[in-house]
Design a protein around this motif. Sequence first.
Motif, PDB file in Angstrom:
ATOM      1  N   SER A   6       0.860  -1.184   0.050  1.00  0.00           N
ATOM      2  CA  SER A   6       0.074   0.023  -0.033  1.00  0.00           C
ATOM      3  C   SER A   6       0.856   1.156  -0.041  1.00  0.00           C
ATOM      4  N   ILE A   7       2.081   1.339   0.791  1.00  0.00           N
ATOM      5  CA  ILE A   7       2.779   2.343   0.912  1.00  0.00           C
ATOM      6  C   ILE A   7       3.563   2.467  -0.448  1.00  0.00           C
ATOM      7  N   VAL A   8       4.142   1.520  -0.985  1.00  0.00           N
ATOM      8  CA  VAL A   8       4.686   1.528  -2.278  1.00  0.00           C
ATOM      9  C   VAL A   8       3.686   2.350  -3.257  1.00  0.00           C
ATOM     10  N   PHE A   9       2.359   2.022  -3.628  1.00  0.00           N
ATOM     11  CA  PHE A   9       1.709   2.443  -4.202  1.00  0.00           C
ATOM     12  C   PHE A   9       1.267   4.095  -4.147  1.00  0.00           C
ATOM     13  N   PHE A  10       0.993   4.142  -2.633  1.00  0.00           N
ATOM     14  CA  PHE A  10       0.810   5.557  -2.049  1.00  0.00           C
ATOM     15  C   PHE A  10       2.000   6.501  -2.719  1.00  0.00           C
ATOM     16  N   ASN A  11       3.400   6.178  -2.542  1.00  0.00           N
ATOM     17  CA  ASN A  11       4.288   6.756  -2.854  1.00  0.00           C
ATOM     18  C   ASN A  11       4.443   6.856  -4.297  1.00  0.00           C
ATOM     19  N   TYR A  12       4.170   5.925  -5.278  1.00  0.00           N
ATOM     20  CA  TYR A  12       4.095   5.975  -6.632  1.00  0.00           C
ATOM     21  C   TYR A  12       3.214   6.845  -7.231  1.00  0.00           C
ATOM     22  N   LEU A  13       1.957   6.978  -6.590  1.00  0.00           N
ATOM     23  CA  LEU A  13       0.963   7.538  -7.113  1.00  0.00           C
ATOM     24  C   LEU A  13       1.438   9.128  -7.021  1.00  0.00           C
ATOM     25  N   TYR A  14       1.972   9.412  -5.761  1.00  0.00           N
ATOM     26  CA  TYR A  14       2.516  10.654  -5.461  1.00  0.00           C
ATOM     27  C   TYR A  14       3.573  11.205  -6.577  1.00  0.00           C
ATOM     28  N   TYR A  15       4.578  10.520  -6.718  1.00  0.00           N
ATOM     29  CA  TYR A  15       5.617  10.703  -7.785  1.00  0.00           C
ATOM     30  C   TYR A  15       5.062  10.872  -9.175  1.00  0.00           C
ATOM     31  N   ARG A  16       3.985   9.928  -9.403  1.00  0.00           N
ATOM     32  CA  ARG A  16       3.664  10.143 -10.861  1.00  0.00           C
ATOM     33  C   ARG A  16       2.676  11.177 -11.203  1.00  0.00           C
ATOM     34  N   LEU A  17       1.811  11.466  -9.982  1.00  0.00           N
ATOM     35  CA  LEU A  17       0.623  12.568 -10.316  1.00  0.00           C
ATOM     36  C   LEU A  17       0.765  13.654  -9.761  1.00  0.00           C
ATOM     37  N   VAL A  18       1.516  14.022  -8.986  1.00  0.00           N
ATOM     38  CA  VAL A  18       1.852  15.365  -8.107  1.00  0.00           C
ATOM     39  C   VAL A  18       2.865  16.010  -8.501  1.00  0.00           C
ATOM     40  N   LYS A  19       2.602  17.234  -9.539  1.00  0.00           N
ATOM     41  CA  LYS A  19       3.529  18.044 -10.204  1.00  0.00           C
ATOM     42  C   LYS A  19       4.440  18.478  -9.415  1.00  0.00           C
ATOM     43  N   ASP A  20       4.011  19.514  -8.439  1.00  0.00           N
ATOM     44  CA  ASP A  20       4.883  20.175  -7.809  1.00  0.00           C
ATOM     45  C   ASP A  20       5.082  19.434  -6.462  1.00  0.00           C
ATOM     46  N   LYS A  21       6.118  18.895  -6.123  1.00  0.00           N
ATOM     47  CA  LYS A  21       6.563  18.182  -5.113  1.00  0.00           C
ATOM     48  C   LYS A  21       7.117  18.715  -3.805  1.00  0.00           C
ATOM     49  N   THR A  22       6.117  19.494  -3.091  1.00  0.00           N
ATOM     50  CA  THR A  22       6.600  20.126  -1.942  1.00  0.00           C
ATOM     51  C   THR A  22       5.713  19.543  -0.630  1.00  0.00           C
ATOM     52  N   PRO A  23       6.175  19.934   0.643  1.00  0.00           N
ATOM     53  CA  PRO A  23       5.509  19.406   1.733  1.00  0.00           C
ATOM     54  C   PRO A  23       4.337  19.638   1.851  1.00  0.00           C
ATOM     55  N   LEU A  24       3.775  21.047   1.475  1.00  0.00           N
ATOM     56  CA  LEU A  24       2.212  21.149   1.473  1.00  0.00           C
ATOM     57  C   LEU A  24       1.618  20.520   0.585  1.00  0.00           C
ATOM     58  N   ASN A  25       1.898  20.111  -0.633  1.00  0.00           N
ATOM     59  CA  ASN A  25       1.181  19.401  -1.505  1.00  0.00           C
ATOM     60  C   ASN A  25       1.239  17.808  -1.297  1.00  0.00           C
ATOM     61  N   GLY A  26       2.283  17.522  -0.655  1.00  0.00           N
ATOM     62  CA  GLY A  26       2.232  15.960  -0.002  1.00  0.00           C
ATOM     63  C   GLY A  26       1.223  15.985   1.116  1.00  0.00           C
ATOM     64  N   LEU A  27       1.062  17.001   2.017  1.00  0.00           N
ATOM     65  CA  LEU A  27       0.041  17.103   3.090  1.00  0.00           C
ATOM     66  C   LEU A  27      -1.215  16.911   2.385  1.00  0.00           C
ATOM     67  N   TYR A  28      -1.521  17.572   1.487  1.00  0.00           N
ATOM     68  CA  TYR A  28      -2.904  17.722   0.877  1.00  0.00           C
ATOM     69  C   TYR A  28      -3.174  16.296   0.068  1.00  0.00           C
ATOM     70  N   TYR A  29      -2.137  15.694  -0.660  1.00  0.00           N
ATOM     71  CA  TYR A  29      -2.160  14.403  -1.042  1.00  0.00           C
ATOM     72  C   TYR A  29      -2.444  13.507   0.043  1.00  0.00           C
ATOM     73  N   GLY A  30      -1.933  13.507   1.099  1.00  0.00           N
ATOM     74  CA  GLY A  30      -2.128  12.515   2.275  1.00  0.00           C
ATOM     75  C   GLY A  30      -3.535  12.583   2.815  1.00  0.00           C
ATOM     76  N   LEU A  31      -3.782  13.967   2.982  1.00  0.00           N
ATOM     77  CA  LEU A  31      -5.281  14.169   3.499  1.00  0.00           C
ATOM     78  C   LEU A  31      -6.246  13.312   2.467  1.00  0.00           C
ATOM     79  N   ILE A  32      -6.140  13.660   1.374  1.00  0.00           N
ATOM     80  CA  ILE A  32      -7.044  13.147   0.354  1.00  0.00           C
ATOM     81  C   ILE A  32      -7.205  11.465   0.713  1.00  0.00           C
ATOM     82  N   ILE A  33      -5.835  11.119   0.317  1.00  0.00           N
ATOM     83  CA  ILE A  33      -5.842   9.526   0.436  1.00  0.00           C
ATOM     84  C   ILE A  33      -6.404   9.044   1.843  1.00  0.00           C
ATOM     85  N   GLY A  34      -6.096   9.702   2.730  1.00  0.00           N
ATOM     86  CA  GLY A  34      -6.478   9.338   4.245  1.00  0.00           C
ATOM     87  C   GLY A  34      -7.857   9.142   4.425  1.00  0.00           C
TER      88      GLY A  34
END
Length: 132
Positions: free
Chosen positions: A57-85
């Motif tokens: 699950s974590i492999v895919f969680f991280n992979y989706l972030y790498y592939r789909l999130v254009k601007d890789k910042t801590p704030l975008n990571g937080l938003y991404y994690g919130l949505i997935i959570g």
Amino acid sequence: MFKKYLISVIVVFVLIAILDWLIHSFILMSLYEETPNLWRPMEEMKFVLGYIVGFLSIVFFNYLYYRLVKDKTPLNGLYYGLIIGIMYGLGMGYGTYSFMPIPYMLALGWFLASVIEFTLAGWILGLIVREK
């Protein structure tokens, strides 16, 4: 970038494993004890399978972030994690509650734990792989 990906998978997996242990062994344990007929006895639990599923699950969680999130910042990571959570928590908590006789507080606990865990995981993922 692949090195950062591997590091992020390991760090996020360890974070989730520790948080899961704290949440399920201490915070939610009394709720599990209210419904012993729903759970395998401790000696029959499939812990290895649980860790494999968690790791994948974590492999895919991280992979989706790498592939789909254009601007890789801590704030975008937080938003991404919130949505997935929220997505994961709805299925785990309330999806299970709709079909199994678990206490409502357990469903709420699973939902909130998922939101908190994945939001933190997303933020840490954003910190590790940030490009700016």
